[in-house]
Write a protein that holds these residues in place. Structure first.
Motif, PDB file in Angstrom:
ATOM      1  N   ALA A   1       0.825  -1.206   0.000  1.00 58.69           N
ATOM      2  CA  ALA A   1       0.000   0.000   0.000  1.00 58.69           C
ATOM      3  C   ALA A   1       0.858   1.253   0.000  1.00 58.69           C
ATOM      4  CB  ALA A   1      -0.941  -0.019   1.207  1.00 58.69           C
ATOM      5  N   ASN A   2       1.960   1.237   0.733  1.00 63.24           N
ATOM      6  CA  ASN A   2       2.860   2.399   0.738  1.00 63.24           C
ATOM      7  C   ASN A   2       3.379   2.690  -0.665  1.00 63.24           C
ATOM      8  OD1 ASN A   2       2.576   2.425   3.513  1.00 63.24           O
ATOM      9  ND2 ASN A   2       4.603   1.562   3.922  1.00 63.24           N
ATOM     10  N   GLN A   3       3.828   1.649  -1.356  1.00 60.10           N
ATOM     11  CA  GLN A   3       4.367   1.834  -2.701  1.00 60.10           C
ATOM     12  C   GLN A   3       3.275   2.236  -3.681  1.00 60.10           C
ATOM     13  OE1 GLN A   3       6.866  -1.567  -3.696  1.00 60.10           O
ATOM     14  NE2 GLN A   3       7.954  -1.403  -1.744  1.00 60.10           N
ATOM     15  N   ALA A   4       2.060   1.713  -3.471  1.00 59.84           N
ATOM     16  CA  ALA A   4       0.936   2.118  -4.315  1.00 59.84           C
ATOM     17  C   ALA A   4       0.643   3.601  -4.144  1.00 59.84           C
ATOM     18  CB  ALA A   4      -0.294   1.281  -3.974  1.00 59.84           C
ATOM     19  N   ALA A   5       0.608   4.064  -2.884  1.00 56.27           N
ATOM     20  CA  ALA A   5       0.346   5.476  -2.624  1.00 56.27           C
ATOM     21  C   ALA A   5       1.448   6.347  -3.202  1.00 56.27           C
ATOM     22  CB  ALA A   5       0.213   5.704  -1.116  1.00 56.27           C
ATOM     23  N   ALA A   6       2.703   5.926  -3.024  1.00 55.44           N
ATOM     24  CA  ALA A   6       3.829   6.709  -3.545  1.00 55.44           C
ATOM     25  C   ALA A   6       3.758   6.815  -5.060  1.00 55.44           C
ATOM     26  CB  ALA A   6       5.149   6.075  -3.119  1.00 55.44           C
ATOM     27  N   ALA A   7       3.441   5.713  -5.729  1.00 53.11           N
ATOM     28  CA  ALA A   7       3.365   5.723  -7.190  1.00 53.11           C
ATOM     29  C   ALA A   7       2.222   6.595  -7.680  1.00 53.11           C
ATOM     30  CB  ALA A   7       3.212   4.299  -7.713  1.00 53.11           C
ATOM     31  N   ALA A   8       1.071   6.508  -7.006  1.00 54.19           N
ATOM     32  CA  ALA A   8      -0.078   7.324  -7.410  1.00 54.19           C
ATOM     33  C   ALA A   8       0.210   8.811  -7.211  1.00 54.19           C
ATOM     34  CB  ALA A   8      -1.315   6.909  -6.619  1.00 54.19           C
ATOM     35  N   LYS A   9       0.806   9.148  -6.077  1.00 55.25           N
ATOM     36  CA  LYS A   9       1.128  10.561  -5.825  1.00 55.25           C
ATOM     37  C   LYS A   9       2.187  11.077  -6.794  1.00 55.25           C
ATOM     38  CE  LYS A   9      -0.066  10.498  -0.904  1.00 55.25           C
ATOM     39  NZ  LYS A   9       0.424  10.671   0.491  1.00 55.25           N
TER      40      LYS A   9
END
Length: 306
Positions: free
Chosen positions: A40-48
């Motif tokens: 989830a952290n990497q998903a959020a970072a990629a989306a941002k």
């Protein structure tokens, strides 16, 4: 588009003056609940960082589940693939000291139910980036990557936490992202078997593979097709280093998915990782694309070392 079958947690953050030694109890005035989990952290970072991201995983039917689902959606991630498990939502207990260093204990809970079969075939193919980590069952991450390679998706593995890496999985990767410990584990190398460059060379030998080794405050290196790049670290005053590695990987994947080359992606990932250290938490600390670009000029571009 980036597809991430991965972990999602509720992180309980405890700010302490010093981290406890074995058998020691330390006190702090309060704690904070924040969303976490490497996937989830990497998903959020990629989306941002500007990518279209779909997350695949599980939360529990409990108080934490709806909260972490909504916070991930608020970060710009598509969460339709986030199922509900009879197990509890995963929880991480994180102590963070006055220097930003941390100790972490994770109860996997619902993350243990996430599996490769949740990723629909129609989401895998050329033009898709599949990004995996090791906080769901390792065999399921590996199965997803093998499926991704078979359908010609770009395949990225962040081998964290460190574990042995079967040759067939290494052969199926386009990009491996590791720290020095994880690189040593993946290369089946001993403590005296060379530095980060030697480990990267050992991993890419005979393979069409790029390897990125993160070096903490020293930056990172990348080895691809015989070309070695080294990027430094953006100087910051760290508050919490918990999400730095995930910010690096998420931004790196987003840049590659957006069509940027490895050199520029490595640079922006290094900037993003540093900025994530300036705030408390993991997902809550991930920088936006605008924030990364605003500070990008403060870090020299990667140096080519041949």
């Amino acid at each position: 588009m980036i597809i991430i079958p991965g972990s999602i947690n509720a992180d309980l953050l405890f700010p302490v003056q010093t981290l406890p030694a074995p058998g020691e109890t330390v006190l702090c005035p309060s704690y904070t609940m924040a969303p976490g989990g490497k996937g989830a952290n990497q998903a959020a970072a990629a989306a941002k960082a500007g990518a279209e991201v779909r997350f695949i995983g599980h939360v529990g039917d409990d108080a934490y589940g709806p909260v972490v689902r909504q916070l991930l959606a608020d970060a710009g991630v598509e969460v339709a693939g986030l199922a509900v498990s009879p197990r509890p939502t995963a929880v991480a207990v994180i102590g963070v000291d006055a220097h930003g260093e941390n100790q972490i204990i994770v109860a996997s809970g619902a993350n243990l139910d996430t599996h490769a079969g949740q990723v629909p075939d129609e989401l895998l193919g050329p033009g898709t980036t599949l990004l995996c980590q090791n906080e769901i069952r390792t065999e399921e991450s590996f199965r997803a990557l093998l499926r991704g390679r078979a359908r010609r998706a770009r395949t990225i593995l962040n081998l964290a936490p460190a574990t042995s890496l079967p040759g067939e999985v290494l052969d199926a990767l386009d990009l491996l992202v590791v720290n020095e410990l994880e690189a040593r584990t993946a290369a089946r190398a001993g403590a005296g078997d060379g530095d980060a460059r030697a480990l990267a060379e050992r991993l890419v030998a005979g393979r069409d593979l790029a390897v990125v080794v993160t070096l903490g405050a020293k930056g990172a290196i990348a080895l691809q097709a015989g070309k070695l790049l080294k990027v430094g670290a953006l100087p910051v005053d760290p508050v919490d280093t918990t999400g730095a590695g995930d910010a690096f990987t998420g931004v790196l994947a987003a840049c590659l998915d957006r069509g940027l080359g490895l050199e520029l992606a490595l640079h922006r990932a290094a900037v993003g990782a540093a900025l994530a250290c300036e705030r408390l938490g993991a997902q809550s600390a991930q920088p936006t694309l605008a924030e990364i670009e605003a500070r990008a000029g403060q870090l020299p571009m990667p140096e080519s070392l041949g």
